[in-house]
Scaffold this active site. Structure first.
Site, PDB file in Angstrom:
ATOM      1  N   LYS A 191       0.831  -1.059   0.074  1.00 44.42           N
ATOM      2  CA  LYS A 191      -0.097   0.086  -0.074  1.00 44.42           C
ATOM      3  C   LYS A 191       1.026   1.138   0.017  1.00 44.42           C
ATOM      4  O   LYS A 191       1.339   1.623   1.137  1.00 44.42           O
ATOM      5  CB  LYS A 191      -1.133   0.127   1.271  1.00 44.42           C
ATOM      6  CG  LYS A 191      -2.003   1.119   1.090  1.00 44.42           C
ATOM      7  CD  LYS A 191      -2.685   1.842   2.246  1.00 44.42           C
ATOM      8  CE  LYS A 191      -1.755   2.678   2.624  1.00 44.42           C
ATOM      9  NZ  LYS A 191      -1.731   4.087   1.940  1.00 44.42           N
ATOM     10  N   GLU A 266      10.026   1.515  10.370  1.00 46.93           N
ATOM     11  CA  GLU A 266      11.220   2.348   9.940  1.00 46.93           C
ATOM     12  C   GLU A 266      10.344   3.878  10.265  1.00 46.93           C
ATOM     13  O   GLU A 266       9.695   4.003   9.342  1.00 46.93           O
ATOM     14  CB  GLU A 266      11.817   2.130   8.452  1.00 46.93           C
ATOM     15  CG  GLU A 266      12.194   0.763   8.281  1.00 46.93           C
ATOM     16  CD  GLU A 266      13.494   0.660   7.299  1.00 46.93           C
ATOM     17  OE1 GLU A 266      13.641   1.693   6.491  1.00 46.93           O
ATOM     18  OE2 GLU A 266      14.167  -0.023   7.417  1.00 46.93           O
ATOM     19  N   CYS A 300      13.948  10.928   6.160  1.00 50.90           N
ATOM     20  CA  CYS A 300      14.186  10.248   7.623  1.00 50.90           C
ATOM     21  C   CYS A 300      15.611  10.520   8.250  1.00 50.90           C
ATOM     22  O   CYS A 300      15.621  10.857   9.254  1.00 50.90           O
ATOM     23  CB  CYS A 300      13.829   9.022   7.776  1.00 50.90           C
ATOM     24  SG  CYS A 300      14.393   7.874   6.730  1.00 50.90           S
ATOM     25  N   GLU A 399      10.373  16.493  14.051  1.00 53.08           N
ATOM     26  CA  GLU A 399      10.804  16.196  12.781  1.00 53.08           C
ATOM     27  C   GLU A 399      10.075  17.084  11.938  1.00 53.08           C
ATOM     28  O   GLU A 399       8.872  17.146  11.698  1.00 53.08           O
ATOM     29  CB  GLU A 399      10.555  14.737  12.583  1.00 53.08           C
ATOM     30  CG  GLU A 399      11.078  14.552  11.171  1.00 53.08           C
ATOM     31  CD  GLU A 399      10.679  12.799  10.662  1.00 53.08           C
ATOM     32  OE1 GLU A 399       9.582  12.519  10.866  1.00 53.08           O
ATOM     33  OE2 GLU A 399      11.628  12.153  10.096  1.00 53.08           O
TER      34      GLU A 399
HETATM   35  P1  NAD Z   1       2.641   8.432   7.614  1.00 54.88           P
HETATM   36  O1  NAD Z   1       2.810   7.706   8.662  1.00 54.88           O
HETATM   37  O2  NAD Z   1       1.590   9.532   7.537  1.00 54.88           O
HETATM   38  O3  NAD Z   1       2.067   7.338   6.292  1.00 54.88           O
HETATM   39  C1  NAD Z   1       2.869   6.380   5.914  1.00 54.88           C
HETATM   40  C2  NAD Z   1       2.111   5.293   5.361  1.00 54.88           C
HETATM   41  O4  NAD Z   1       1.248   4.817   6.292  1.00 54.88           O
HETATM   42  C3  NAD Z   1       1.148   5.816   4.182  1.00 54.88           C
HETATM   43  O5  NAD Z   1       0.916   4.926   3.084  1.00 54.88           O
HETATM   44  C4  NAD Z   1      -0.083   5.851   4.946  1.00 54.88           C
HETATM   45  O6  NAD Z   1      -1.212   5.973   4.059  1.00 54.88           O
HETATM   46  C5  NAD Z   1      -0.335   4.748   6.072  1.00 54.88           C
HETATM   47  N1  NAD Z   1      -0.856   4.753   7.124  1.00 54.88           N
HETATM   48  C6  NAD Z   1      -1.356   6.132   7.977  1.00 54.88           C
HETATM   49  N2  NAD Z   1      -2.343   5.578   8.633  1.00 54.88           N
HETATM   50  C7  NAD Z   1      -2.284   4.245   8.843  1.00 54.88           C
HETATM   51  C8  NAD Z   1      -3.084   3.240   9.403  1.00 54.88           C
HETATM   52  N3  NAD Z   1      -3.800   3.617  10.586  1.00 54.88           N
HETATM   53  N4  NAD Z   1      -2.788   2.039   9.326  1.00 54.88           N
HETATM   54  C9  NAD Z   1      -2.401   1.566   8.078  1.00 54.88           C
HETATM   55  N5  NAD Z   1      -1.398   2.385   7.341  1.00 54.88           N
HETATM   56  C10 NAD Z   1      -1.520   3.851   7.734  1.00 54.88           C
HETATM   57  O7  NAD Z   1       4.041   8.845   6.954  1.00 54.88           O
HETATM   58  P2  NAD Z   1       4.242   9.555   5.773  1.00 54.88           P
HETATM   59  O8  NAD Z   1       3.834  11.338   6.071  1.00 54.88           O
HETATM   60  O9  NAD Z   1       3.678   9.235   4.520  1.00 54.88           O
HETATM   61  O10 NAD Z   1       5.869   9.665   5.565  1.00 54.88           O
HETATM   62  C11 NAD Z   1       6.689  10.624   6.302  1.00 54.88           C
HETATM   63  C12 NAD Z   1       7.277   9.987   7.561  1.00 54.88           C
HETATM   64  O11 NAD Z   1       8.081   8.732   7.102  1.00 54.88           O
HETATM   65  C13 NAD Z   1       8.473  10.719   8.131  1.00 54.88           C
HETATM   66  O12 NAD Z   1       8.164  10.536   9.572  1.00 54.88           O
HETATM   67  C14 NAD Z   1       9.801   9.759   7.865  1.00 54.88           C
HETATM   68  O13 NAD Z   1      10.726  10.311   8.820  1.00 54.88           O
HETATM   69  C15 NAD Z   1       9.278   8.583   7.856  1.00 54.88           C
HETATM   70  N6  NAD Z   1      10.242   7.880   7.015  1.00 54.88           N
HETATM   71  C16 NAD Z   1      11.125   6.689   7.476  1.00 54.88           C
HETATM   72  C17 NAD Z   1      11.836   6.286   6.808  1.00 54.88           C
HETATM   73  C18 NAD Z   1      12.963   5.254   7.554  1.00 54.88           C
HETATM   74  O14 NAD Z   1      13.657   4.460   6.777  1.00 54.88           O
HETATM   75  N7  NAD Z   1      13.066   5.508   8.865  1.00 54.88           N
HETATM   76  C19 NAD Z   1      11.980   6.364   5.494  1.00 54.88           C
HETATM   77  C20 NAD Z   1      11.239   7.320   4.956  1.00 54.88           C
HETATM   78  C21 NAD Z   1      10.243   8.018   5.620  1.00 54.88           C
END
Ligand code: NAD
Length: 505
Positions: A191, A266, A300, A399
């Site tokens: 997804k 992650e 990230c 962040e």
């Molecule tokens: P997000 O947590 O809002 O969403 C990530 C994914 O989770 C999306 O596909 C979203 O639709 C899904 N999601 C949201 N709520 C959900 C739920 N209740 N159940 C299941 N799925 C759900 O994050 P974002 O805004 O898309 O991405 C940015 C974040 O990702 C930042 O905090 C960044 O640091 C982190 N990130 C971490 C890494 C790493 O390797 N550590 C890499 C890239 C991004």
């Protein structure tokens, strides 16, 4: 400057009107009805497509396809060499379609085309080759210590993976999830983020145009609360791999915990980039700029808290500001552009809101801090830097995830280490110094999953990557992914007959 506009009929590569799900080798037709969400171009604010959200029933169909492919299909049963052949075929096809995939990624995520084409597309291909090699080299264990038995430990695929990814680097991050999951014989449902469905839908279509059996790689599109929640709650899922924000990660981990599913998370970061007096200043400056501004500042692993030692601080910060002002912001399709727009409007507003936060906390705006005026439309932000009063401020603790650097000054290295560790996050740490004892002290004392010494953003795929504390649970690497995506099975065989009690004889 004319506004960038999107014209479907003149697009360089086809752009779907409605991004749907891809289940059992088929991209679903949009049909009528269902929840539809607009998909934007961050460069122009145009609606470039719509997303048809997968509801519970559609997610169920995707998980059932993956389940069937796992329980009865050839993929988990085929020889590793045959799977490797198909993984390499996937790599080749993805690279062949590299221009198209990079175009869609730039159009939808706003990442510069030069960066995506030159780096993310190759990484995507490399992920399939790398994990094909890992699977083909994997071996088990044998124990002969307890006589007269031979106990053999084999690793078997774990089943159906629910893979959930963010919008900041869709193809680079999600291709890693798919490749590391399927290489060991698993099947999956991906997804992507609802903000960036376009590139990954095409990637999954291309994967399914190879010899891979149908149902091994499926995709559902939709919001996290709807489609994502249905996916991680589905009883047919065996394992959950998530990359995204820390708050979402907590919700996903509790749900996976209730269902006793293993989960890898992650999450976010607020990594300290320590510039010591003993640093090579020019290289540290290059590294600090890349560490915070590349990928449009949305990563990230950004070095977003830049800690500079007092003797060099004023000179370093002045040079950083001067260079920030000369960074080329603009159309992400233009090869000259270094920073494109951030991914969506709400995110732009959130990033910019931290300028007022910084000021209200006694910080000082050093450069940027506004929407970039050189583009009449689009979610562009000037490269921004503030200097904070203390590490306890929100700009040092939260962040921000945009082209927004926060500076702090320190006197002694021990103070920098304390500041680095006074954070809920622990994803990476950077140290710039030519003095080995300083490097070793920092690398041994900073509590983070990866330490970069005199280098920014270097990923070694073979080595673990992941976070301490609120930055996550679990690691990506050859060995860690093998452990996560397989179950260990011990088979015990006596090598000769042995005396057994004869109950009831
Ligand atoms: P997000 O947590 O809002 O969403 C990530 C994914 O989770 C999306 O596909 C979203 O639709 C899904 N999601 C949201 N709520 C959900 C739920 N209740 N159940 C299941 N799925 C759900 O994050 P974002 O805004 O898309 O991405 C940015 C974040 O990702 C930042 O905090 C960044 O640091 C982190 N990130 C971490 C890494 C790493 O390797 N550590 C890499 C890239 C991004």
């Amino acid at each position: 400057m004319n506004a960038i506009t999107f014209d479907r009929s003149r697009a360089k590569f086809p752009v779907v009107e409605v991004a749907t799900s891809h289940i059992n080798g088929v991209t679903l037709s949009a049909g009528n009805g269902g929840e539809r969400l607009p998909v934007f171009s961050p460069a122009s604010e145009d609606v470039i497509a719509h997303l048809k959200e997968a509801d519970k029933a559609e997610v169920d169909a995707a998980v059932r396809a993956a389940r069937e492919a796992f329980d009865k299909g050839p993929w988990p049963r085929m020889s590793t060499d045959e799977r490797k052949r198909i993984m390499l075929q996937i790599k080749q096809k993805l690279i062949e379609h590299g221009d198209e995939i990079a175009y869609l990624e730039t159009l939808n995520a706003g990442l510069t085309n030069t960066y995506v084409r030159g780096f993310h597309v190759n990484r995507m291909g490399q992920n399939f080759e790398f994990f094909a090699e890992v699977a083909s080299q994997a071996s088990g264990d044998a124990y002969l210590q307890t006589k007269p038995y031979l106990s053999v430990v084999t690793r078997e695929p774990i089943g159906v993976g629910a893979l959930i990814g963010p919008w900041n680097a869709p193809i680079a991050l999600c291709s890693m999830k798919i490749a590391s999951c399927i290489a060991f014989g698993n099947t999956c449902v991906l997804k992507p983020s609802e903000f960036t469905p376009l590139s990954l839908l095409r990637v999954v279509e291309i994967i399914n145009s190879t010899d891979i059996p149908k149902g091994v790689v499926n995709l559902v599109n939709g919001r996290g609360q709807v489609t994502g929640d249905a996916l991680i709650s589905h009883p047919g899922v065996d394992v959950v791999s998530f990359t995204g924000g820390t708050t979402t990660g907590r919700a996903i981990a509790s749900k996976a915990g209730q269902n006793l599913k293993p989960v890898a998370l992650e999450l976010g970061g607020k990594s300290a980039n320590i510039i010591a007096n003993s640093a090579n200043l020019e290289r540290a400056l290059d590294g600090a700029l890349l560490g915070i501004y590349s990928n449009n500042g949305q990563q990230c692993l950004a070095g977003s808290r830049i800690l500079v030692q007092s003797k060099i601080a004023d000179e370093f910060i002045a040079k950083f500001i001067e260079r920030s002002k000369r960074i080329v912001v603009g159309d992400p399709m233009d090869p000259k552009t270094q920073i494109g727009p951030v991914c969506y409007e709400g995110h732009m507003k959130r990033v910019l809101s931290y300028v007022d936060v910084a000021k209200s906390e006694g910080g000082e705006l050093l450069t940027g801090g506004k929407r970039y005026a050189g583009q009449p439309k689009g979610y562009y932000i000037e490269p921004t830097a503030v200097i904070a009063k203390s590490n306890t401020t929100r700009v040092c603790q939260e962040e921000i995830f945009g082209p927004f650097a926060t500076f702090l000054k320190f006197d002694e290295i021990d103070e920098a280490i304390s500041i680095a560790n006074a954070s809920d996050f622990g994803l990476v740490g950077y140290i710039w110094s030519e003095h080995l004892p300083t490097v070793m002290k920092v690398s041994q004392s900073v509590r983070a999953g990866t330490i970069w010494v005199n280098t920014p953003l270097t990923r070694e795929l073979r080595a673990p990557f992941g976070g301490y504390k609120d930055s996550g649970i679990g690691r990506d690497s050859a060995q860690d992914c093998l452990m996560f995506f397989t179950e260990a099975k011990t088979t015990t065989i006596p090598l000769q007959d042995f005396p057994m009690a004869k109950w009831g004889a």
